[in-house]
Motif scaffolding. Sequence first.
Motif, mmCIF file in Angstrom:
data_model
loop_
_atom_site.group_PDB
_atom_site.id
_atom_site.type_symbol
_atom_site.label_atom_id
_atom_site.label_comp_id
_atom_site.label_asym_id
_atom_site.label_seq_id
_atom_site.Cartn_x
_atom_site.Cartn_y
_atom_site.Cartn_z
ATOM 1 N N ARG A 49 0.858 -1.188 0.000
ATOM 2 C CA ARG A 49 0.000 0.000 0.000
ATOM 3 C C ARG A 49 0.891 1.233 0.000
ATOM 4 N NH1 ARG A 49 -5.500 -0.992 1.346
ATOM 5 N NH2 ARG A 49 -5.829 -3.192 1.818
ATOM 6 N N PRO A 50 0.393 2.350 -0.538
ATOM 7 C CA PRO A 50 1.230 3.560 -0.576
ATOM 8 C C PRO A 50 1.712 3.963 0.814
ATOM 9 C CG PRO A 50 -0.744 3.844 -1.901
ATOM 10 C CD PRO A 50 -0.918 2.554 -1.141
ATOM 11 N N ALA A 51 2.981 4.320 0.894
ATOM 12 C CA ALA A 51 3.576 4.766 2.149
ATOM 13 C C ALA A 51 3.396 6.281 2.275
ATOM 14 C CB ALA A 51 5.059 4.409 2.168
ATOM 15 N N GLU A 52 3.750 6.799 3.424
ATOM 16 C CA GLU A 52 3.668 8.237 3.627
ATOM 17 C C GLU A 52 4.621 8.976 2.698
ATOM 18 O OE1 GLU A 52 3.859 9.528 7.684
ATOM 19 O OE2 GLU A 52 2.441 7.989 8.325
ATOM 20 N N GLU A 53 5.791 8.380 2.442
ATOM 21 C CA GLU A 53 6.752 8.982 1.512
ATOM 22 C C GLU A 53 6.261 8.794 0.087
ATOM 23 O OE1 GLU A 53 11.028 8.441 1.585
ATOM 24 O OE2 GLU A 53 10.810 7.853 3.688
ATOM 25 N N ARG A 54 6.347 9.818 -0.673
ATOM 26 C CA ARG A 54 5.876 9.771 -2.051
ATOM 27 C C ARG A 54 6.643 8.722 -2.850
ATOM 28 N NH1 ARG A 54 4.984 15.116 -5.742
ATOM 29 N NH2 ARG A 54 3.696 14.068 -7.286
ATOM 30 N N TYR A 55 5.935 7.999 -3.684
ATOM 31 C CA TYR A 55 6.494 6.964 -4.566
ATOM 32 C C TYR A 55 7.061 5.761 -3.818
ATOM 33 C CZ TYR A 55 6.173 10.912 -7.763
ATOM 34 O OH TYR A 55 5.722 11.990 -8.470
ATOM 35 N N GLN A 56 6.703 5.595 -2.574
ATOM 36 C CA GLN A 56 7.138 4.438 -1.788
ATOM 37 C C GLN A 56 5.915 3.593 -1.432
ATOM 38 O OE1 GLN A 56 10.434 3.767 -1.044
ATOM 39 N NE2 GLN A 56 10.866 5.521 -2.354
ATOM 40 N N TRP A 57 6.140 2.328 -1.185
ATOM 41 C CA TRP A 57 5.069 1.405 -0.805
ATOM 42 C C TRP A 57 5.465 0.689 0.483
ATOM 43 C CZ3 TRP A 57 0.543 0.465 -3.699
ATOM 44 C CH2 TRP A 57 0.480 1.138 -4.928
ATOM 45 N N ASP A 58 4.489 0.531 1.386
ATOM 46 C CA ASP A 58 4.681 -0.283 2.582
ATOM 47 C C ASP A 58 4.301 -1.715 2.233
ATOM 48 O OD1 ASP A 58 5.490 1.791 4.288
ATOM 49 O OD2 ASP A 58 3.420 2.307 4.777
#
Length: 111
Positions: A47-56
């Motif tokens: 799922r999208p992380a808080e940081e842009r363009y990163q995924w958790d």
Amino acid sequence: MLDLFTLRRIQSVMNGYIHEKVPAPLRTMVKLTYEMNDNELILTEERPAEERYQWDKMHIARFYWEENQWKVYARDEQSSWNPVDVITPCSDFENVLEQVERDEAGLFWRE
């Protein structure tokens, strides 16, 4: 170690499964991925992380080829892999994947 034909077949099964599991309109909010290493496949939800363009990443299930059968493992609260006793080891990968998908014991698809 799995032979090349079996690896390619499993990749094809997983790619089809992921394509069907996550509808196209939702793929910016959630995606399923997998990693294969030797005799192991790990299914992961991202799922999208808080940081842009990163995924958790959250690991869903571990499939391990041992003694000519697939064994399934689930994560516990301490992030350790534990064997899933309600899924009988089986030589048919699609069979164990289907049992993970149904998740009758509520071990994999948590809210």
